[in-house]
Enzyme design. Structure first.
Site, PDB file in Angstrom:
ATOM      1  N   THR A  35       5.782   9.578   1.598  1.00 39.52           N
ATOM      2  CA  THR A  35       4.784  10.615   1.374  1.00 39.52           C
ATOM      3  C   THR A  35       5.252  11.939   1.967  1.00 39.52           C
ATOM      4  O   THR A  35       5.013  13.007   1.408  1.00 39.52           O
ATOM      5  CB  THR A  35       3.428  10.179   1.961  1.00 39.52           C
ATOM      6  OG1 THR A  35       3.061   8.932   1.365  1.00 39.52           O
ATOM      7  CG2 THR A  35       2.347  11.199   1.674  1.00 39.52           C
ATOM      8  N   ASP A 217       2.864   9.700  -5.874  1.00 36.37           N
ATOM      9  CA  ASP A 217       2.914   8.830  -4.690  1.00 36.37           C
ATOM     10  C   ASP A 217       2.404   7.448  -5.076  1.00 36.37           C
ATOM     11  O   ASP A 217       1.680   7.304  -6.060  1.00 36.37           O
ATOM     12  CB  ASP A 217       2.027   9.436  -3.581  1.00 36.37           C
ATOM     13  CG  ASP A 217       2.389   8.891  -2.200  1.00 36.37           C
ATOM     14  OD1 ASP A 217       3.299   8.038  -2.105  1.00 36.37           O
ATOM     15  OD2 ASP A 217       1.767   9.320  -1.215  1.00 36.37           O
ATOM     16  N   ARG A 622       0.148  -0.585   8.756  1.00 36.92           N
ATOM     17  CA  ARG A 622      -0.676   0.591   9.061  1.00 36.92           C
ATOM     18  C   ARG A 622      -0.607   0.919  10.543  1.00 36.92           C
ATOM     19  O   ARG A 622      -0.946   2.011  10.982  1.00 36.92           O
ATOM     20  CB  ARG A 622      -2.165   0.375   8.689  1.00 36.92           C
ATOM     21  CG  ARG A 622      -2.489   0.132   7.213  1.00 36.92           C
ATOM     22  CD  ARG A 622      -1.878   1.136   6.308  1.00 36.92           C
ATOM     23  NE  ARG A 622      -0.625   0.618   5.773  1.00 36.92           N
ATOM     24  CZ  ARG A 622       0.320   1.386   5.246  1.00 36.92           C
ATOM     25  NH1 ARG A 622       0.150   2.679   5.172  1.00 36.92           N
ATOM     26  NH2 ARG A 622       1.449   0.866   4.791  1.00 36.92           N
TER      27      ARG A 622
HETATM   28  P1  ATP Z   1       3.532   4.160   3.263  1.00 40.90           P
HETATM   29  O1  ATP Z   1       4.478   3.242   2.558  1.00 40.90           O
HETATM   30  O2  ATP Z   1       2.665   3.430   4.215  1.00 40.90           O
HETATM   31  O3  ATP Z   1       2.800   5.066   2.332  1.00 40.90           O
HETATM   32  P2  ATP Z   1       5.372   6.308   3.742  1.00 40.90           P
HETATM   33  O4  ATP Z   1       6.705   5.810   3.372  1.00 40.90           O
HETATM   34  O5  ATP Z   1       4.678   7.183   2.790  1.00 40.90           O
HETATM   35  O6  ATP Z   1       4.444   5.090   4.202  1.00 40.90           O
HETATM   36  P3  ATP Z   1       4.892   8.429   5.604  1.00 40.90           P
HETATM   37  O7  ATP Z   1       3.445   8.244   5.718  1.00 40.90           O
HETATM   38  O8  ATP Z   1       5.411   9.565   4.806  1.00 40.90           O
HETATM   39  O9  ATP Z   1       5.574   7.064   5.126  1.00 40.90           O
HETATM   40  O10 ATP Z   1       5.550   8.517   7.043  1.00 40.90           O
HETATM   41  C1  ATP Z   1       5.214   7.614   8.087  1.00 40.90           C
HETATM   42  C2  ATP Z   1       5.201   8.332   9.400  1.00 40.90           C
HETATM   43  O11 ATP Z   1       6.523   8.687   9.778  1.00 40.90           O
HETATM   44  C3  ATP Z   1       4.410   9.611   9.365  1.00 40.90           C
HETATM   45  O12 ATP Z   1       3.730   9.779  10.574  1.00 40.90           O
HETATM   46  C4  ATP Z   1       5.486  10.665   9.183  1.00 40.90           C
HETATM   47  O13 ATP Z   1       5.085  11.911   9.692  1.00 40.90           O
HETATM   48  C5  ATP Z   1       6.641  10.094   9.977  1.00 40.90           C
HETATM   49  N1  ATP Z   1       7.964  10.516   9.506  1.00 40.90           N
HETATM   50  C6  ATP Z   1       8.439  10.377   8.261  1.00 40.90           C
HETATM   51  N2  ATP Z   1       9.694  10.854   8.167  1.00 40.90           N
HETATM   52  C7  ATP Z   1      10.030  11.303   9.400  1.00 40.90           C
HETATM   53  C8  ATP Z   1      11.202  11.923   9.960  1.00 40.90           C
HETATM   54  N3  ATP Z   1      12.289  12.155   9.241  1.00 40.90           N
HETATM   55  N4  ATP Z   1      11.162  12.238  11.268  1.00 40.90           N
HETATM   56  C9  ATP Z   1      10.065  11.991  12.012  1.00 40.90           C
HETATM   57  N5  ATP Z   1       8.952  11.428  11.550  1.00 40.90           N
HETATM   58  C10 ATP Z   1       8.919  11.079  10.249  1.00 40.90           C
HETATM   59 MG    MG Z   2       2.868   6.956   1.762  1.00 37.63          MG
END
Ligand code: ATP
Ligand code: MG
Length: 685
Positions: A35, A217, A622
């Site tokens: 995301t 997404d 989560r």
């Molecule tokens: P889900 O599969 O549950 O939807 P996702 O892959 O969309 O998860 P995100 O929600 O985008 O993951 O990110 C998870 C957490 O990690 C968030 O708090 C985000 O801010 C943090 N995060 C993502 N990428 C980085 C990064 N490169 N450095 C630091 N923090 C990060």
């Molecule tokens: Mg996500």
């Protein structure tokens, strides 16, 4: 080139953000920053690539996710750059497209969006049965057909069993009925736009010119129809980025298909595939448990997921004697933990499999005066009083909406009875008119007594006056200036004496709480109309969308989040409590297990367990810092105590000894004693 983009992205994330060579798929496990890639990419397109806000569309799964994404983007780019940007659900985009292109879809711009209950009512009428199970089955079948892009003809061809033939027959009449009402159901909000884009070149060109870049997404949970919409909106240029995780596909029961992931590389040979492997969300222990669970499922795509966060606290699994005990203990533990950790309520989430589990938890939280919010329940907009008021608004917006007409005309009672409505209905059907239009016909005069007719006309004229005030204008004319929605709403409620109706028809207490709900609805509607400049007509359609997955809680107050596992998708919380982690509930076993062909039943059971396992995976992932699971040894079902077993998924987490970690001193105390102890400590300081 700017320096805004690379901040806070690892190399593959950055690659995904910067890639503009064609379609792009980011495939990665939970918490790996998918995301984040989307929000950063929107910022990149706006800031560095000269894209206009109005040319970018980002699609998410829930209104809440859309809101969160919108807020994130606003912190990344200047307000004026993001002007016109669309971040919404598929359904909200569908409404917008339909409103603008209504004419081409054979609809008027104020078409109604039927809720599930109204839709059910229509199916019930067509099937002429009150058998709930059968009704639901037919409705579900129609819905799956729609999600698979089948029209009644297609459904008829696809039908095999007698019940499918029956459903196909109902589908045809159902579609005709909706057309007559100038109404669409939720599935139509995707289906009709997809059809329209497919068949109407003018519309297609207009939208393809508008949508210069599309981001999606939670791509794993799209259905055939949504995928088609993505394809049609992006056309040959195929400028889109989709992100998803096959291990988090949890909406197969609603027609989502993981096939969409598998198809993407085939439909787009130039597809850029990017994998992310670092998890930034969860401590090691939680991630390890999640990985162990999901490993049991057959793999569509190979993925590794690692985290360099701390090892973290042990995962706690607690057996409970009953649901009451579980709810009480959960509330106590949260209260104690918040105190111990000096955390905030909003750092806590309680996750459960089914909506009905929330009630007893709510009670327990209320007893301890713990603030909470509920997501994923449909309770608010399903309430009778809310549906009453909304029926009026729907009718005002679209007087061809017969279900709304019937509800509004009879609530509060104003002397329009069943017999009158039946005669009216018959007349309207003969003359191919809406109920509303039929009221004004001379022909009706011979069929109804003067008094009955009078009552109908008084009602219809009342609605008409409000329509004029709401800016409806004369038939066929463009809406003229409208009075503010808030004023009209207040006048409407006063005119129908709704508050009095409540007190007349029920005890004081329930009447009071229902009236409170109505006030909550109207103040929310007023706020919306002022903030977003929506007319009454636009508001009505907006409301219909909110009902779909969640209620429109706006800001995040400091409150414990209660949510179904389904509605928790994409979100994260420092401390997670999963309740009811037991066989029968998670994995969930519906009563209506497929009968007949045993091979088919076994297959459906296996794939069902796999989907439940993904749901478990979603739940575990989560959690950022701590994870608590509980299950009940006994659970009450229809006045019977059922003996329960812990979920197989607990075993699969491979916790070993880690599951009995509470140290002796605190374990000897009941949660209540522990809380009291902590409170006493606090007072001393
Ligand atoms: P889900 O599969 O549950 O939807 P996702 O892959 O969309 O998860 P995100 O929600 O985008 O993951 O990110 C998870 C957490 O990690 C968030 O708090 C985000 O801010 C943090 N995060 C993502 N990428 C980085 C990064 N490169 N450095 C630091 N923090 C990060
Ligand atoms: Mg996500």
């Amino acid at each position: 080139m700017s320096n805004s983009v690379p901040a806070g992205l690892n190399p593959p994330q950055r690659e995904a953000v910067l890639y503009l060579g064609g379609p792009c798929l980011v495939l990665a496990g939970a918490g790996s920053g998918k995301t984040r890639v989307i929000t950063q990419k929107i910022a990149y397109l706006l800031q560095d690539c000269g894209y206009q806000g109005r040319n970018i569309v980002a699609l998410t799964f829930t209104n809440k996710a859309a809101r969160e994404m919108d807020e994130r983007v606003k912190t990344l780019v200047e307000r004026k750059l993001s002007k016109g940007l669309t971040i919404s659900t598929f359904h909200a985009l569908g409404v917008r497209l339909l409103r603008e292109e209504a004419r081409h879809a054979g609809l008027k711009p104020q078409f109604s969006i039927l809720d599930a209950d109204d839709a059910m009512g229509i199916v019930q009428e067509l099937l002429a049965t009150t058998d709930k199970g059968r009704l639901r089955a037919v409705q579900q079948t129609i819905s799956l057909w729609k999600n698979a892009l089948l029209d009644p003809d297609g459904a008829e061809k696809a039908a095999v069993t007698p019940s499918e033939f029956e459903a196909a027959r109902v589908y045809r009449s159902y579609a005709a009925t909706l057309a007559a009402y100038q109404a669409v159901d939720f599935d139509d909000l995707i289906l009709v736009p997809a059809r329209l884009l497919e068949t109407n070149e003018e519309v297609r060109t207009r939208w393809q010119n508008r949508v210069r870049y599309l981001l999606v997404d939670e791509y794993q949970d799209t259905n055939v129809c949504q995928y088609r919409l993505v394809q049609l909106l992006t056309g040959d240029r195929a400028m889109f980025t989709a992100v998803g995780d096959d291990d988090q596909a949890i909406y197969a029961w609603r027609g989502a298909t993981i096939e969409n992931l598998a198809r993407l590389p085939k439909d787009y040979p130039s597809l850029k595939l990017i994998k992310l492997e670092q998890n930034y969300r969860s401590v090691q222990r939680i991630l390890a448990a999640a990985n162990q669970v999901i490993e049991r499922n057959p793999k569509l795509f190979e993925k590794k997921l690692w985290s360099d966060l701390a090892h973290g606290e042990p995962i706690v699994v607690t057996p409970m004697d009953s649901e009451e005990a579980e709810a009480e203990a959960t509330a106590m533990k949260i209260s104690a933990s918040r105190f111990e950790r000096q955390a905030q309520w909003k750092d806590y989430a309680i996750l459960y499999r089914s909506n009905h589990q929330s009630r007893i938890l709510e009670q327990a939280l209320r007893n301890l005066k713990i603030p909470y919010t509920i997501a994923g329940g449909q309770s608010f907009f399903d309430k009778a009083e809310i549906r009453d008021v909304l029926a009026y608004l729907r009718l005002i917006a679209n007087d061809e909406d017969d279900p709304a007409f019937i509800r509004a005309a009879t609530t509060p009672k104003r002397g329009i009875g069943q017999a009158t409505l039946q005669t009216l209905g018959q007349y309207a059907a003969d003359r191919q008119l809406s109920l509303f239009a039929a009221v004004f016909e001379h022909g009706l005069e011979t069929r109804l007594q003067a008094r009955q007719l009078e009552q109908l006309r008084v009602f219809a004229e009342f609605i008409q006056r409000i329509q004029w005030r709401a800016g409806r204008g004369k038939a066929g004319e463009k809406p003229t200036s409208a009075e503010p929605a808030g004023v009209i709403l207040d006048d409407l409620l006063a005119a129908i004496q709704y508050e009095r109706h409540l007190y007349d028809t029920m005890e004081e207490k329930p009447a009071q709480s229902r009236w409170q709900n109505v006030l909550e609805l109207t103040s929310w509607l007023k706020r919306k109309s002022e903030e977003d400049g929506l007319t009454l007509f636009e508001l009505v359609q907006h409301v219909a969308l909110v009902t779909m997955l969640e209620r429109g809680e706006e800001e995040t107050p400091d409150a414990v989040k209660m949510t179904t596992l389904h509605a928790s998708k994409g979100l994260e919380y420092p401390h997670v409590y999963m309740v009811g982690v037991e066989e029968g509930l998670l994995p969930h076993m519906g009563k209506d297990e497929e009968e007949g062909d045993p091979a088919k039943a076994a297959e459906s059971l296996a794939s069902r367990i796999e989907e439940e396992r993904r749901l478990m995976y979603v739940g575990i992932t989560r959690a950022q810092r701590t994870l608590n699971l509980s299950w009940c040894k006994k659970r009450r079902r229809a006045r019977e105590d059922l003996v329960r077993e812990p979920s197989r998924f607990i075993e699969e987490m491979g916790l070993g000894d880690a599951r009995f970690p509470e140290d002796e001193a605190t374990r000897a105390m009941s949660p209540k004693e522990r809380l009291d102890m902590l409170k006493a400590l606090l007072k001393k300081n």
